[in-house]
Each structure stands twice: as structure tokens, then as C-alpha cells.
Design a protein around this motif. Structure first.
Motif, mmCIF file in Angstrom:
data_model
loop_
_atom_site.group_PDB
_atom_site.id
_atom_site.type_symbol
_atom_site.label_atom_id
_atom_site.label_comp_id
_atom_site.label_asym_id
_atom_site.label_seq_id
_atom_site.Cartn_x
_atom_site.Cartn_y
_atom_site.Cartn_z
ATOM 1 N N GLY A 91 57.521 -80.622 4.334
ATOM 2 C CA GLY A 91 56.179 -80.039 4.482
ATOM 3 C C GLY A 91 55.987 -78.802 3.622
ATOM 4 N N LEU A 92 56.976 -77.899 3.640
ATOM 5 C CA LEU A 92 56.832 -76.677 2.849
ATOM 6 C C LEU A 92 57.038 -76.969 1.368
ATOM 7 N N THR A 93 57.757 -78.033 1.066
ATOM 8 C CA THR A 93 57.936 -78.418 -0.341
ATOM 9 C C THR A 93 56.614 -78.917 -0.910
ATOM 10 N N ILE A 94 55.898 -79.671 -0.121
ATOM 11 C CA ILE A 94 54.601 -80.175 -0.606
ATOM 12 C C ILE A 94 53.582 -79.022 -0.636
ATOM 13 N N PHE A 95 53.695 -78.112 0.313
ATOM 14 C CA PHE A 95 52.855 -76.901 0.323
ATOM 15 C C PHE A 95 53.058 -76.135 -0.998
ATOM 16 N N TYR A 96 54.324 -75.969 -1.403
ATOM 17 C CA TYR A 96 54.599 -75.199 -2.622
ATOM 18 C C TYR A 96 54.360 -75.994 -3.899
ATOM 19 N N SER A 97 54.444 -77.316 -3.853
ATOM 20 C CA SER A 97 54.166 -78.035 -5.100
ATOM 21 C C SER A 97 52.692 -77.849 -5.453
ATOM 22 N N ASP A 98 51.823 -77.830 -4.451
ATOM 23 C CA ASP A 98 50.402 -77.556 -4.700
ATOM 24 C C ASP A 98 50.224 -76.119 -5.208
ATOM 25 N N LEU A 99 50.906 -75.194 -4.536
ATOM 26 C CA LEU A 99 50.739 -73.780 -4.876
ATOM 27 C C LEU A 99 51.291 -73.458 -6.267
ATOM 28 N N ASP B 68 48.015 -62.176 8.197
ATOM 29 C CA ASP B 68 47.257 -61.334 9.133
ATOM 30 C C ASP B 68 48.161 -60.274 9.755
ATOM 31 N N ALA B 69 49.322 -60.707 10.255
ATOM 32 C CA ALA B 69 50.200 -59.771 10.974
ATOM 33 C C ALA B 69 50.751 -58.684 10.053
ATOM 34 N N SER B 70 50.926 -59.021 8.770
ATOM 35 C CA SER B 70 51.512 -58.033 7.851
ATOM 36 C C SER B 70 50.440 -57.291 7.061
ATOM 37 N N ASN B 71 49.181 -57.499 7.443
ATOM 38 C CA ASN B 71 48.054 -56.861 6.766
ATOM 39 C C ASN B 71 48.038 -57.191 5.271
ATOM 40 N N GLY B 72 48.434 -58.416 4.946
ATOM 41 C CA GLY B 72 48.375 -58.865 3.546
ATOM 42 C C GLY B 72 49.593 -58.503 2.712
ATOM 43 N N ASN B 73 50.584 -57.867 3.338
ATOM 44 C CA ASN B 73 51.775 -57.484 2.554
ATOM 45 C C ASN B 73 52.805 -58.601 2.439
ATOM 46 N N LYS B 74 52.720 -59.582 3.331
ATOM 47 C CA LYS B 74 53.714 -60.663 3.312
ATOM 48 C C LYS B 74 52.993 -62.020 3.368
ATOM 49 N N SER B 75 53.729 -63.048 2.979
ATOM 50 C CA SER B 75 53.193 -64.419 3.068
ATOM 51 C C SER B 75 54.365 -65.357 3.314
ATOM 52 N N PHE B 76 54.125 -66.660 3.271
ATOM 53 C CA PHE B 76 55.233 -67.593 3.482
ATOM 54 C C PHE B 76 56.275 -67.474 2.372
ATOM 55 N N LEU C 109 59.909 -67.040 -10.289
ATOM 56 C CA LEU C 109 59.114 -65.918 -9.771
ATOM 57 C C LEU C 109 59.226 -65.831 -8.251
ATOM 58 N N LEU C 110 59.238 -66.980 -7.587
ATOM 59 C CA LEU C 110 59.293 -66.977 -6.121
ATOM 60 C C LEU C 110 60.687 -66.609 -5.611
ATOM 61 N N PHE C 111 61.713 -67.255 -6.154
ATOM 62 C CA PHE C 111 63.056 -67.103 -5.581
ATOM 63 C C PHE C 111 63.917 -66.048 -6.285
ATOM 64 N N GLY C 112 63.413 -65.485 -7.376
ATOM 65 C CA GLY C 112 64.206 -64.460 -8.056
ATOM 66 C C GLY C 112 65.010 -65.016 -9.198
ATOM 67 N N GLN D 177 43.124 -62.787 -1.360
ATOM 68 C CA GLN D 177 44.538 -62.987 -1.741
ATOM 69 C C GLN D 177 44.915 -64.458 -1.612
ATOM 70 N N TRP D 178 44.551 -65.025 -0.467
ATOM 71 C CA TRP D 178 44.944 -66.411 -0.157
ATOM 72 C C TRP D 178 44.326 -67.388 -1.142
ATOM 73 N N VAL D 179 43.012 -67.245 -1.369
ATOM 74 C CA VAL D 179 42.300 -68.231 -2.188
ATOM 75 C C VAL D 179 42.765 -68.174 -3.645
ATOM 76 N N SER D 180 43.255 -66.996 -4.071
ATOM 77 C CA SER D 180 43.725 -66.877 -5.464
ATOM 78 C C SER D 180 45.123 -67.487 -5.617
ATOM 79 N N GLY D 181 45.716 -67.911 -4.505
ATOM 80 C CA GLY D 181 47.027 -68.576 -4.579
ATOM 81 C C GLY D 181 48.189 -67.604 -4.574
ATOM 82 N N LYS D 182 47.911 -66.317 -4.339
ATOM 83 C CA LYS D 182 48.994 -65.311 -4.337
ATOM 84 C C LYS D 182 49.876 -65.470 -3.119
#
Ligand SMILES: [Zn+2]
Length: 614
Positions: A335-343, A417-425, A250-253, A609-614
Motif C-alpha cells: 500500500g505504501l509502495t503504491i502511495f509513493y510510486s504515485d508521489l 495535522d499533528a505536527s503542524n506541517g513539520n512531518k509527513s509519512f 531524496l526521501l531515504f538519504g 503542502q499536501w497538494v504540491s506533493g511535498k
């Protein structure tokens, strides 16, 4: 070496040059020698003797090779298990009689053969495992084991792009699972390069297996059990792994591999990522009790398939027998791998350690705050130190996994914040995959650019302060973007009897090939550092007795109480010194994140959006 020009181009270039007056024969010879147009043809055969599981044999048939060449064993950039120590009975057959072998360095041998052919023979004598086995290391038992990888195969130096066939001669009732490509022979596989050959471990033996497909791509899970294995819910295990794989797609296509193997082993710990497989220590007793820890580890190593194997730091180049340079980019890779394993676990609805994302962030900020190293060393420096020698950060210790996860979490908030919720990591990960799927490795500057391109905002100051520099993170500034605030309160750490616990943040270690024990302290502010001890000090004795193992030191610590004095005698260049460590209690921060009293509509939306893990 040369891969861009073929012989015809080179010949054409030569004919155009002023030197074209030389006789043709001379040129063909020099082209061959100079550009090494002949690649060796390499075939491996690995044999397991069903009456002796203490070693396995490797035969390497090499044709079309110079009469003098070198073979070597690859050094893994992170886990250098140095299996060259266990090479035995090494000999070479040449076309006409015996050849010669000269060991030039620990992992490097010179081979002298004749007739442009050689058959190398050696055994890997498996080391005795004391304590718990690491899941990625080669081992053998009467019901199976792990072979292949840098623990088994030598390669022809300078010929890392050479493909090879790898066949296995193993007990008849054993099966084989590996990421190497299948051939028409069930017991033979194809490796397109040395990098793939040594990256793909080979699981052999008797095991349970399950299959599922995600995006039409086959995935298999195998479980190798010990004879006294505990029963656990295998349906739950496999369906959870399938959910994790779905999240990656889902994340990478789509997957970056043709098929994937999850190799789970009873009686082992730790895990290691590969390009299309993972070896995971998964004790049945742990799986029977709670799967959370192992699933989180699987999610982590599986995410590395993209973030580390595919999106590689610039320092991780082709395989080599020499130790590769330390990487400045692991804060992102780990760091981002551990960020995404949680997510991924959250998105898949699986059990996570911290019940909410806010609790997870509280824990990250607490661990970050308690470690003064992050205010002293940039993320790039901590990245380098994570596989560097102990003591590279002086008396400080730090985790690139934690520092990277904290930085990734803050950048995620900035992007939202900068993308008004349209983008994330998520969008940064996709962009990094798009830009770094090929030969080129990334630097922190490339990550900065990818973040900037995704959010359309300037993150240069953030990278200057925290990635290239070591300025303290202003958490309030970033939490506010989604309407959150936090408090930090330092409190005494209590032991299980609710009394203050002593500060035991020191341990001893041994360097390879050194008998002495050395001191390591986690930072200069702990009681051991304040008493005058330094990481790297050679420990002569503790409380008057020399140490025979690290367990001696741990047992002294375990029995110590606040108010006790531990006498550590250290050997320094200046001489022997006795240092008295008067044990005290210590404090840790307690972090609490709450919603700000008044928030805007945008902050509320971003938070949801953030708290729901999206
Ligand atoms: Zn990792």
C-alpha cells in the motif's frame, strides 16, 4: 543454525562443564557433527547452448559437504513459479564414481555422494509460454533471455548463508547484466548468500544499455528488444527513470545498494522487485504510445527496494523450499509502495494517471467504497489473503494495495495535522528504514509505533479500527484536517453506448492440478452472489455447455445483456444445482472532493503542502 559461537568458545564452555572428563577426540568430533562447523563450498556454472534455446544446463560443484545431504529449489513468497517441475536429466558425480539422487518432495532431493564432494548436473526445460510472457520468469531466445533466481539454482539445504561463485557459459557475443557482484572474470559473479543468489535475476543476451549515477551510485538501464520492436524515445525513458531514482535518494538519504540495474524487456508484462535490480515488462508498442504506465510500474518496484526488500514484514524470513507463512504486513509493504510510486512521479514532474492529488484521492475513496470487503476484513487479514488461496475471504475479494494506500493516505493527513506541517509519512518511512534495515522484520505494531513517534500523537484507535479491525474509515474526519470535504453519490454504470451496463463481476478459475473450473464472485452483493453462487463452486456447465477454458465464460459474459438469464450448473457437496442469474445493471459511487467553505490558516497551509506533493 549456529552462528554465534565459534569452535574455541564452544570448546571453552565444554571444558568448564562437568562433562569435561570425556576424551578430547570425542569432543572435537561431536562439536563438528553437532554444530556443523564445516560449510560447503559451492560453485555454479550455467550453460546456454547456442543451438538450442528450449533449455539451459546447470552444474553445481559442492565440496566439503556431508556424504548425504539435501538440495532444494527456493519457493518465492509471492510468485511461486514452481520451476522444479522443469528439472530434467538430473544426476550426480561423486568423487569415486556415481552418486545417488532421491526425490523426497517436489522441490527437495536427497543426494548420496562420497569423499565429501559432489557435482550435480541438471537441465531446466523452459515451459512453452502461452499468451504474454511474465517479465520475471526465466526464458531464452536466440538474442537473449533471463536466467538465474529461483528458476535456475538449487541450494544445499541448511546452508543458506554459504557464499557462492556463479559462472556463465553463454554465446560469445552476449552480455550479462545482474545484481550479483562482479569478479575479475566478466562471466563470473559472487553471491554472498543463497538469499542473494536466488533474488538476483541474470539478464543475458544482446540489448541496449544506458548509465547514470545518483549520489555517486551507478545505475544502468537495459532494454532487450524483439526483432519487430517499435521505436520510442529512449532519452525520455532513461531520464525519467533517473528522476525516479533521484526521488528515492531524496526521501531515504541514500541508496541501499552498491549499484542498480533496471532490466526492461520487450514482449513481456509484469515486474518484480529485487534487492538491487528490477525486471520489468515494457512492450515497445506501449512505450511508443505512452510511458506513464510503465514508469509507474518501475517506480513501484523500485520503491520495493526499500519497502519490502529492506524493510521486510516479519513473516518474510530466510529463503526456504517450503512455502513461507502469509504476511499480515503487506498493507504497508504494498500500500505504501503504491502511495509513493504515485508521489515520486508527481515530485519528479512526470506524467501521472490522476492529474491532481485530490483526483487521486477521489479515485481511491471510490474504489474503497465500492468494495464491501474492507468493512469486513482488517488490513492484516486482507494482507494475508493477497497471496493466500482464492476464496480465503469467502465470497469477498479485496486489494491489499488499495486498502494500504488508503490507510497510508489518511495516516499522512493525521501526521501533517499533528505536527503542524513539520512531518509527513516521509518521516515514517525513514524511521522504518532506520529500525528495520537488519535481520528483524516488522509487524503492524511496529508501524503504529513509528507513526506515533513521528507525529507525537496517539494512533492506537486508528490502528485498532482499520489495521487490526475492519471499521469503516470516516473520510470526512481526515479530509477536514487539510480543509477538504467530499460527497459520495451512487450512479448507474453505463456502457459505451450510454445504456446501463450489466453486472459481470464474476469469473472462473482453475486450481493447480485440477481440471474443473470454479466460480469466483467479487462480493455477495453482485448479481451473481445474490443469485446464490459462491466463490469456489465447481462449475459443471454454463447455459447448458461445459466450459473448456475461462475464455468460454468471458465470451458468454461479453455477449450478455441486461434481462438475460445465465444458467450456471454447479457441483456442491449437497449435489448438482442449477442457478439462474438474471442479469441486471449495477451502480458505482462517484466521489467528489472539494474545499470546505471556511477553512483556517493552518488547514490552508497543510493543504498547500499536501497538494504540491511535498
Ligand atoms: Zn508491489
Amino acid at each position: 543454525m549456529l552462528k554465534k559461537f565459534n569452535a574455541a568458545t564452544i570448546f571453552a564452555l565444554i571444558m568448564l562443564s562437568a562433562s569435561a572428563q570425556y576424551p578430547f577426540k570425542h569432543w572435537t568430533e561431536s562439536i563438528e557433527t553437532r554444530y556443523d562447523l564445516h560449510q560447503p563450498i559451492v560453485d555454479y556454472l550455467l550453460t546456454v547452448d547456442s543451438t538450442d534455446f528450449s533449455s539451459f544446463a546447470v552444474e553445481i560443484k559442492i565440496r566439503n559437504v556431508a556424504d548425504t545431504f539435501h538440495v532444494a529449489m527456493v519457493t518465492h513468497p509471492e510468485y511461486d513459479d514452481r520451476y522444479w517441475q522443469f528439472v530434467e536429466d538430473f544426476f550426480v558425480e561423486a568423487k569415486n564414481g556415481k552418486g545417488k539422487i532421491l526425490r523426497e518432495d517436489s522441490a527437495l532431493w536427497k543426494i548420496v555422494t562420497n569423499g565429501r564432494e559432489a557435482v550435480l548436473h541438471y537441465r531446466i526445460h523452459l515451459p512453452n509460454v502461452t499468451g504474454i510472457r511474465s517479465s520475471w520468469k526465466a526464458y531464452l531466445t536466440p538474442t537473449g533471455g533471463l536466467v538465474g533466481g529461483p528458476h535456475s539454482f538449487m541450494y544445499v539445504v541448511g546452508a543458506t548463508l554459504v557464499p557462492s561463485h556463479v559462472a556463465f557459459n553463454i554465446p560469445n557475443d552476449w552480455e550479462i547484466v545482474t545484481g550479483l557482484q562482479a569478479t575479475s572474470d566478466k562471466k563470473a559473479f559472487y553471491a554472498p548468500s543463497v538469499a542473494v543468489l536466488v533474488d538476483d535475476p541474470v539478464f543475458i543476451g544482446k540489448f541496449k544499455s544506458w548509465h547514470f549515477t545518483v549520489d555517486n551510485t551507478p545505475h544502468r538501464v537495459i532494454y532487450w528488444a524483439l526483432p519487430d520492436s517499435k521505436g520510442f524515445d529512449t532519452t525520455m525513458l532513461v531520464s525519467s527513470i533517473e528522476k525516479i531514482a533521484q526521488q528515492a535518494v531524496l526521501l531515504f538519504g541514500r541508496p541501499t545498494y552498491r549499484d542498480y540495474s533496471f532490466m526492461l524487456q520487450d514482449g513481456a508484462v509484469g515486474a518484480l522487485e529485487h534487492n538491487n535490480s528490477v525486471t520489468v515488462g515494457a512492450p515497445s508498442s506501449q512505450l511508443a504510445n505512452s510511458m506513464g504506465g510503465i514508469l509507474s510500474e518501475i517506480a513501484h518496484e523500485y520503491f520495493h527496494t526499500w519497502n519490502l526488500m529492506r524493510i521486510r514484514p516479519v513473516e518474510y524470513r530466510d529463503v526456504d523450499y517450503k512455502t513461507p507463512p502469509l504476511s499480515k504486513g503487506l498493507w504497508f509493504s504494498e500500500g505504501l509502495t503504491i502511495f509513493y510510486s504515485d508521489l515520486f512521479l508527481r515530485r519528479a514532474g512526470l506524467t501521472v494517471f490522476d492529474s491532481t492529488r485530490s483526483f487521486h484521492l477521489e479515485n481511491l475513496i471510490r474504489r474503497y467504497t465500492v468494495t464491501p470487503a474492507y468493512l469486513r476484513f482488517s488490513a492484516e487479514k486482507v494482507s494475508e489473503a493477497s497471496y493466500g488461496p482464492i476464496g480465503m475471504l469467502g465470497d469477498y475479494s479485496a486489494s491489499t494495495h488499495l486498502q494500504g494506500e488508503v490507510l497510508g493516505s489518511m495516516l499522512d493527513l493525521i501526521i501533517r495535522d499533528a505536527s503542524n506541517g513539520n512531518k509527513s509519512f516521509d518521516d515514517v518511512m525513514r524511521k522504518m528504514l532506520e529500525r528495520f534495515s537488519g535481520e528483524r522484520g516488522f509487524t503492524s505494531k511496529d508501524i503504529e509505533q513509528a507513526v506515533k513517534d513521528v507525529c507525537g500523537c496517539n494512533v492506537h484507535q486508528f490502528f485498532t479500527d482499520h489495521v487490526y479491525g475492519s471499521k469503516q474509515i470516516d473520510f470526512s474526519k481526515y479530509l477536514k484536517l487539510i480543509g477538504l470535504q467530499h460527497t459520495i453519490e451512487w450512479k448507474d454504470v453505463l456502457s459505451s453506448d450510454q445504456k446501463p451496463a450489466p453486472d459481470l463481476k464474476a469469473f472462473v478459475y482453475q486450481l493447480p492440478n485440477e481440471n474443473a473450473f470454479r466460480m469466483a464472485i467479487s462480493n455477495p452483493t453482485v448479481v451473481w452472489g445474490r443469485a446464490g453462487l459462491h466463490t469456489g463452486d465447481i462449475v459443471k456447465s454454463v447455459n447448458g455447455k461445459p466450459l473448456t477454458s475461462d475464455l468460454d465464460f468471458r465470451s458468454i459474459q461479453r455477449n450478455a445483456k441486461i434481462g438475460d438469464t445465465i444458467v450456471v450448473e454447479v457441483q456442491r457437496q449437497s449435489g448438482v444445482q442449477k442457478i439462474n442469474v438474471l442479469l441486471t445493471g449495477y451502480q458505482q459511487p462517484v466521489v467528489q472532493i472539494t474545499q470546505m467553505p471556511a477553512i483556517t490558516e493552518k488547514q490552508r497551509r497543510l493543504y498547500e503542502q499536501w497538494v504540491s506533493g511535498k
